[in-house]
Structure formats: C-alpha cells, structure tokens
Design a protein around this motif. Structure first.
Motif, PDB file in Angstrom:
ATOM      1  N   PHE A 124      60.638  47.003  66.837  1.00  0.00           N
ATOM      2  CA  PHE A 124      62.001  47.043  67.360  1.00  0.00           C
ATOM      3  C   PHE A 124      62.609  48.365  66.910  1.00  0.00           C
ATOM      4  N   ASN A 152      65.788  49.821  68.091  1.00  0.00           N
ATOM      5  CA  ASN A 152      67.163  50.067  68.531  1.00  0.00           C
ATOM      6  C   ASN A 152      68.131  50.452  67.418  1.00  0.00           C
ATOM      7  N   HIS A 201      71.101  43.159  65.042  1.00  0.00           N
ATOM      8  CA  HIS A 201      70.420  43.010  66.325  1.00  0.00           C
ATOM      9  C   HIS A 201      69.603  41.721  66.307  1.00  0.00           C
ATOM     10  N   TRP A 208      66.418  39.972  68.185  1.00  0.00           N
ATOM     11  CA  TRP A 208      65.302  40.376  69.046  1.00  0.00           C
ATOM     12  C   TRP A 208      64.124  39.433  68.871  1.00  0.00           C
ATOM     13  N   SER A 209      63.142  39.586  69.756  1.00  0.00           N
ATOM     14  CA  SER A 209      61.983  38.692  69.780  1.00  0.00           C
ATOM     15  C   SER A 209      60.771  39.366  69.145  1.00  0.00           C
ATOM     16  N   GLY A 266      59.679  43.058  71.291  1.00  0.00           N
ATOM     17  CA  GLY A 266      60.642  43.799  70.494  1.00  0.00           C
ATOM     18  C   GLY A 266      61.385  44.887  71.228  1.00  0.00           C
ATOM     19  N   GLU A 267      60.863  45.331  72.384  1.00  0.00           N
ATOM     20  CA  GLU A 267      61.512  46.435  73.084  1.00  0.00           C
ATOM     21  C   GLU A 267      62.874  46.060  73.663  1.00  0.00           C
ATOM     22  N   HIS A 268      63.129  44.762  73.793  1.00  0.00           N
ATOM     23  CA  HIS A 268      64.376  44.338  74.418  1.00  0.00           C
ATOM     24  C   HIS A 268      65.169  43.455  73.461  1.00  0.00           C
ATOM     25  N   ALA A 269      66.394  43.877  73.159  1.00  0.00           N
ATOM     26  CA  ALA A 269      67.255  43.101  72.280  1.00  0.00           C
ATOM     27  C   ALA A 269      67.771  41.861  73.002  1.00  0.00           C
ATOM     28  N   ILE A 270      67.822  40.756  72.294  1.00  0.00           N
ATOM     29  CA  ILE A 270      68.424  39.541  72.827  1.00  0.00           C
ATOM     30  C   ILE A 270      69.937  39.653  72.759  1.00  0.00           C
TER      31      ILE A 270
END
Length: 421
Positions: free
Chosen positions: A74, A76, A104, A106-107, A111-115
């Motif tokens: 991750f 971000n 943040h 995230w999954s 990991g590239e996309h924040a929840i």
C-alpha cells in the motif's frame, strides 16, 4: 508485488535509459570526463549538481535492484507509516496511520486501492486500534485528538480531545471502553461510541510512554518517562500499586520506554532508556527480576509476552525484549533466566507475536522483517522490501500474513513462514 508506484516507474525509466545518461557524462571530445579536470572540480566543489545528480540516479538504480519479498503493498501514505492494525473479524482489512496526518483503510489482497481515507487529524497519526468486535476503529494523533470511526461505513463517530499529544491507545478486551495515554502525564478512559469521559488518571509526572488493560480487563498498567510504573483501579482511578526509581532495585535510568503484562496479569516487565529490564509483581509492586541483558545506554524499544496457549509457556510467562543495541532476549520468568539471546545487525524498532504461537516478528532499522521461534531463538525467515527503517508491524492471527510499515512511506504485505501457521 503487483503494481508500480510512480517513484518505481520513474526509476525503471531511468534504468532503461541509463546508456543515454552515461552519454551525457562524456565531453565533446568523446572521452569520459576526468575527475581531475578543473571544470568537473568546479561542478563538484561548487554547486555539486553533477555529484548530486549522480547520487540520485544511483539511489534510484539501487531501489530497482533491491530485493523485494513482498506480495502486496500500500503506497498512498507517501510519509512514514507509524501504525498498523488488522480487523479482528475480517482479516483482509487493514488500518494504517502515518505522517501524512491520515489513516487509510485498505485490503491485504488489493493494496493498490484504498477502501477509505480517514481525514481530520492535523498532525501525524501514530496509533490505530480496532475494538474487540471490530465495529469501531480508534486513531490517535500527535495533534492531541483521538478519533473514533464506524467500521460499517468509516464515518466519524466522535472526536476525543486530550490534554496533549496521544502516545498510545488500548481497547478493553471485551467492551467499548478505550484508554488513551497522553504526553502531559495523564491517562484518559472513555465510554464509546458516545465518547463519555469515564476517568482521568493522574499519578505520573512525565509523558505516559506505554500502558494497557490487564488481559482480564480488571486493571490498568501504565509506565512513564519519569521511571514510574503504576497499576490502577479503572473505577476509582487510584493506584493499586506504584513503583518508582526511588526503589533502587527498580530504577531505570532515563525512564521507561517499553512495557508489557503477562497473560495471567500478574507480572509486568518494563524496559528503560538505558537498557535495563525489570519484572514487577503487580499484586504488591515488588521487583521479582532484574536483567542487564542489553548494552548499557541502549534503549529497550519493544517488549512482548509469549501469548497464552503458545507452546513453551511457563507458569510466570516468557517475555521477549528488543533494543537499539540490535539484541533480542527471550527471558523465562519462571526461572528468571535469559533463555536465548539473538543479535541482528541494527536496532530493533518493533516486535509482535502471532496469536497463540511461539513465533514472533521483528522490525528493525536495517529495513528488514524477521520471524523467530521463541522456544529456540531460531531465525525462521528474513524478509526484505523496504528502503528505510521498519516502524510498525501487524501479524494475522494465523501467521499467514505479515504487514510492515516503514519510514519509506509504504506498507508491505509478506507471506508468513509455513512453520508458523
């Protein structure tokens, strides 16, 4: 690790075009520049542009060629990642707090996309923790606020204002009650989700560096940079036992930097800024063990007990200490002897056990994450991927995933050792 961050992509472009960069370092004559020639000396000794550019390019090439064992990441935060927490019910969800003043969500698997991005702090988020049922997330900041978030939609439930910077947070093991340690020497206890203040604990004279509920939730133990350790009554907000540096057997020069409580809730182990380690009987405040097993003058940065139900656990417990001397000690409190001593290359920054397991994970200044067996002191796995010191670690309950946060602004996901599952 899938996906490239902009920095990594930029480095890859530099790597692919390295021949062109080298051509730029050749004079019009076609000969390589001689470092002894005056024009180069002028650049290096003057504004330093040539040398600085070459160092930057080399650093980026080194990043490309660095070993990376991570399977996900991750990216971000862009600033140091100070805190990590795994959701207790859904282990795919991670909360991270960082120097970008944000938390943040995230999954682990994507990991590239924040929840969600949790904003509102005005200084670094240095603590994150889920309630035992996972319904609430607490984030503590250097801005003197603790924020409570609803994990169903990540909305802000309440702001808790402290008297000063938040130094640590801890949820009650079975209820929605939160402890918050403060730089102004106080501890605050809150009833959530409404955010009612239940008690303020005043007894230390300097920053409360560490604290927590005892495993049964019936008491509170805290320690301070003033060198004191206190066991509190949560309902009365009064000390049950208190020990300070006035007791020569307990004295920890420079104050207490790390502390943990055994699974039985009977013994606390504290580590000091100058390297000393003390074990205290919480029932009467007596020192029952004193260990000078770290180098003098090197602080104890992490202390953790072998979890309840883990193999190798003695009646009083087994505790692991890590210091800035790069030494990790496994101490058996039943015999009051050091069972194993492990030495790594650089200072230890963080240490965490896997649930109900003798395996523990260590982060260090040398950018690495290591898994050890507390029974034998054996190194099970060494993991690389960060480019700066590791500041935070979270381990999944089954040991299959390890997450580490770093000063490099990234959080990386690694596979745990198969022997630790």
């Amino acid at each position: 690790m899938s996906g490239d961050t902009p920095d990594i992509q930029e480095s890859q472009d530099i790597y692919l075009n390295k021949d062109e960069m080298l051509e730029e370092d050749v004079e019009d004559t076609g000969e390589p520049m001689d470092d002894d020639e005056g024009d180069v000396e002028g650049d290096v000794d003057g504004d330093g542009d040539v040398q600085g550019d070459m160092e930057d390019q080399q650093a980026k090439l080194d990043m490309i060629n660095a070993k990376d064992d991570s399977i996900q990441g991750f990216f971000n935060h862009k600033e140091p990642v100070y805190a990590l927490s795994i959701h207790p019910i859904n282990p795919d969800i991670v909360a991270s707090g960082g120097g970008d003043d944000k938390a943040h969500i995230w999954s682990i698997t994507d990991g590239e996309h924040a929840i969600a991005v949790l904003e509102g702090h005005t200084d670094s988020v240095t603590s994150t923790a889920f309630s035992s049922d996972g319904q609430l997330l607490a984030t503590g900041g250097m801005d003197g606020f603790v924020k409570i978030w609803d994990s169903s939609d990540w909305s802000l439930k309440v702001d808790l204002q402290l008297g000063d910077e938040c130094t640590w947070i801890d949820w009650h093991p079975r209820g929605n009650v939160l402890l918050t340690g403060c730089a102004d020497s106080t501890i605050w206890m809150w009833k959530l989700p409404k955010g009612d203040n239940m008690n303020v604990f005043s007894g230390h004279t300097e920053m409360v560096t560490c604290g927590r509920f005892t495993p049964d939730g019936k008491s509170i133990v805290s320690a301070s940079s003033d060198g004191s350790l206190i066991m509190w009554s949560p309902t009365e907000a009064t000390p049950i036992t208190k020990i300070t540096g006035n007791d020569a057997r307990f004295n920890l020069d420079g104050g207490i930097t790390a502390m943990s409580v055994n699974p039985a809730g009977t013994i606390a182990v504290a580590g000091g800024a100058a390297g000393g380690v003390r074990a205290v009987n919480l029932a009467n405040g007596q020192v029952v063990g004193s260990f000078e097993c770290h180098k003098e003058g090197e602080s104890i940065e992490a202390i953790s007990f072998l979890p309840e139900g883990a193999a190798g656990q003695g009646p009083a417990g087994v505790v692991v200490t890590g210091g800035t001397d790069g030494v990790i000690n496994v101490i058996d409190l039943t015999t009051m002897r050091v069972r194993n001593t492990i030495t790594i290359e650089e200072p230890v920054t963080v240490l965490e056990f896997q649930k109900q397991s003798p395996f523990f994970t260590v982060g260090s200044v040398d950018h690495k994450v290591r898994i050890f067996d507390a029974r034998t002191g054996t190194l099970c796995k060494e993991l690389e991927g960060h480019s700066e010191p590791v500041l935070s670690i979270a381990v999944s309950s089954d040991g299959s995933r390890i997450i580490s946060g770093s000063d490099d602004g990234t959080a990386l996901v690694f596979e745990g050792d198969s022997n630790t599952k």
